[in-house]
Enzyme design. Structure first.
Site, mmCIF file in Angstrom:
data_model
loop_
_atom_site.group_PDB
_atom_site.id
_atom_site.type_symbol
_atom_site.label_atom_id
_atom_site.label_comp_id
_atom_site.label_asym_id
_atom_site.label_seq_id
_atom_site.Cartn_x
_atom_site.Cartn_y
_atom_site.Cartn_z
ATOM 1 N N TRP A 146 0.857 -1.193 0.000
ATOM 2 C CA TRP A 146 0.000 0.000 0.000
ATOM 3 C C TRP A 146 0.882 1.229 0.000
ATOM 4 C CZ3 TRP A 146 -0.303 4.120 3.467
ATOM 5 C CH2 TRP A 146 -1.333 5.041 3.205
ATOM 6 N N GLU B 154 -2.961 -3.014 -2.672
ATOM 7 C CA GLU B 154 -4.124 -2.501 -1.944
ATOM 8 C C GLU B 154 -4.500 -1.105 -2.433
ATOM 9 O OE1 GLU B 154 -5.374 -1.297 2.661
ATOM 10 O OE2 GLU B 154 -3.402 -2.163 2.220
ATOM 11 N N LYS C 98 -7.056 2.422 -2.809
ATOM 12 C CA LYS C 98 -7.785 3.329 -1.930
ATOM 13 C C LYS C 98 -8.421 4.422 -2.779
ATOM 14 C CE LYS C 98 -7.371 5.367 2.656
ATOM 15 N NZ LYS C 98 -6.506 5.546 3.836
ATOM 16 N N ASP D 256 -9.684 -3.568 1.079
ATOM 17 C CA ASP D 256 -9.904 -3.005 2.414
ATOM 18 C C ASP D 256 -11.270 -2.351 2.395
ATOM 19 O OD1 ASP D 256 -10.023 -0.960 4.503
ATOM 20 O OD2 ASP D 256 -7.904 -1.373 4.857
ATOM 21 N N HIS E 96 -11.829 1.445 2.211
ATOM 22 C CA HIS E 96 -11.138 2.206 1.168
ATOM 23 C C HIS E 96 -12.004 2.508 -0.042
ATOM 24 C CE1 HIS E 96 -6.709 1.277 2.455
ATOM 25 N NE2 HIS E 96 -7.430 1.817 3.417
ATOM 26 N N HIS F 254 -8.430 -6.704 4.025
ATOM 27 C CA HIS F 254 -8.191 -5.985 5.260
ATOM 28 C C HIS F 254 -9.569 -5.592 5.766
ATOM 29 C CE1 HIS F 254 -3.698 -4.577 5.221
ATOM 30 N NE2 HIS F 254 -3.850 -5.879 5.414
ATOM 31 N N ASP G 26 -13.958 8.059 6.654
ATOM 32 C CA ASP G 26 -12.796 7.567 7.381
ATOM 33 C C ASP G 26 -12.854 6.044 7.489
ATOM 34 O OD1 ASP G 26 -10.463 7.604 8.837
ATOM 35 O OD2 ASP G 26 -11.458 7.888 10.755
ATOM 36 N N ASP H 247 -10.738 2.379 9.186
ATOM 37 C CA ASP H 247 -9.916 1.916 10.301
ATOM 38 C C ASP H 247 -10.554 2.067 11.675
ATOM 39 O OD1 ASP H 247 -7.806 1.117 8.581
ATOM 40 O OD2 ASP H 247 -7.196 3.200 8.407
ATOM 41 N N ASP I 128 -7.493 -4.744 9.965
ATOM 42 C CA ASP I 128 -6.717 -3.508 9.844
ATOM 43 C C ASP I 128 -7.519 -2.347 10.416
ATOM 44 O OD1 ASP I 128 -5.044 -1.447 9.237
ATOM 45 O OD2 ASP I 128 -5.337 -1.528 7.067
#
Length: 408
Positions: free
Chosen positions: A177, A218, A220, A251, A254, A278, A286, A288, A318
């Site tokens: 990433w 990965e 985003k 992810d 993302h 992930h 946002d 995570d 993650d």
């Protein structure tokens, strides 16, 4: 209660014993960086380069020994098969820069993973919090010395991942990433991507064992400070991965809030032997946040289970929350992932697929709704009991906080 739940599920053609046995055998890769707010051990210091944590809950791990102690405690409260996911910035005792990292800088992690009886170790090049993230760019940098530095770092990371795979006798997922992008509207979207492609081509020329190391890229939508343009977009990486026979990592924090990774998993399974995840929890723009037992997590697990892909989808967590007890964040997220997998294992997917094929959408909707109120919680408690785990983990974490974290 479990006996009654077992009978209830049996009426739907579900063997709860088989579901519990299957769940025990699905590994989840646990990220080390929740324990210290992604600070790392190589002297990177405060986070920079498109990554940020919020909060300052007391007791953060400040060194290798404290991080190991916290991981050991957290893992003791997590049921099921576990792997460890490391970032390169967690090198131990390295006196060289990241482009010169070697397996010896991670030998202590291997020793630790073996002590815990883990299933394997996954790895990530760390392309943030470093002086060579120049103008927010790494593998796509127009500065050739910067670009080459990160190419060499990724090559070193592949060698380290191969070492992990050899030592742990299990594959190692090597996930790339990068934070590269621009804050405002760029004048040229193509050239940075051509440089990224060139960098990835150079990295993959390395002679490595593709059975042992599963290289993933990965994507985003955007990151902090790169709101207008991300070099490593979803379209770029999916095309690159397909053409070069490597893996895409999804992810679920993302993407746009109305895009669902649960829908992307079966799309990629039609073309890829492996898909990496992930798992996180996106909130608005946002990512995570700590993983919770929510609808999208259930759908992700359903797609893994119903497509017989528990050996094809590499599940990693993650997230990093510095506003709450970090061990609680670890355990809550891992247990949520396990709950979702168990929930998916307790569904008669073949029956539901048959209803869809017959276009009996009325019965399909009714059956799907019925699963929502079956005695899932009772089966979960039985699983915890067999794993010698308590349902209440917070009491033990609070005790650890009083005895250990509060003294830091």
């Amino acid at each position: 209660m479990y006996s009654d739940a077992k009978k209830e599920y049996a009426a739907y053609g579900i063997d709860t014993e088989a579901a519990i046995a299957s769940l025990r055998d699905i590994p989840v890769s646990i990220h080390c960086w929740q324990g210290d707010d992604v600070v790392g051990l190589d002297g990177g210091g405060a986070l920079s380069g498109g990554i940020q944590t919020t909060g300052n809950y007391p007791g953060r791990a400040r060194n290798f020994e404290e991080l190991k102690a916290d991981i050991k405690k957290a893992f003791s409260l997590m049921p099921g098969k576990k792997r460890l996911n490391l970032h390169a910035s967690y090198a131990v005792g390295a006196e060289v820069d990241r482009d010169k990292y070697e397996p010896k800088h991670f030998a202590e992690w291997v020793k630790f993973a073996k002590e815990l009886g883990l299933d394997g170790i996954d790895f990530n090049p760390t392309m943030f919090s470093h002086k060579n993230v120049k103008d927010g760019l790494t593998l796509s940098s127009p500065d050739e010395s910067i670009r080459k530095f990160w190419v060499e770092h990724c090559k070193a990371s592949i060698r380290i991942a191969e070492y992990f795979a050899r030592e742990m006798q299990s594959h190692s997922c090597l996930n790339i990433w990068i934070p590269d992008g621009y804050k405002d509207v760029p004048a040229d979207r193509l050239t940075p991507r051509l440089r990224l492609k060139k960098s990835l081509d150079e990295i993959l020329k390395l002679n490595y064992d593709r059975e042992k190391v599963i290289v993933a890229v990965e994507s985003k939508v955007f990151g902090i400070g790169v709101e207008s343009y991300t070099v490593g977009s979803n379209e770029f990486y999916q095309n690159y991965a397909a053409k070069n026979n490597i893996c895409c990592l999804l992810d679920n924090g993302h993407y746009h809030p109305l895009e669902y990774v649960s829908d992307k998993i079966p799309a990629l399974l039609a073309f890829y032997d492996k898909v990496a995840l992930h798992v996180t929890r996106g909130v608005r723009w946002d990512s995570d946040h700590v993983v919770l037992f929510e609808d999208e997590l259930k759908e992700i697990a359903k797609e893994i289970v119903r497509n017989n892909a528990t050996d094809k989808v590499l599940i990693g967590l993650d997230y990093f929350d510095a506003s709450i007890n970090r061990l609680s964040a670890w355990v809550t997220g891992q247990r949520a992932m396990q709950k979702a997998l168990l929930y998916a294992l307790l569904i008669n997917h073949e029956e539901l697929k048959a209803l869809q094929e017959k276009s009996d959408f009325t019965a399909l909707m009714v059956k799907q709704e019925e699963y929502a109120t079956l005695a899932f919680g009772t089966v979960w408690k039985e699983y915890l009991k067999r794993e010698q785990m308590k349902e209440d983990y917070l009491t033990e974490i609070k005790e650890y906080e009083r005895e250990v974290l509060s003294k830091r």
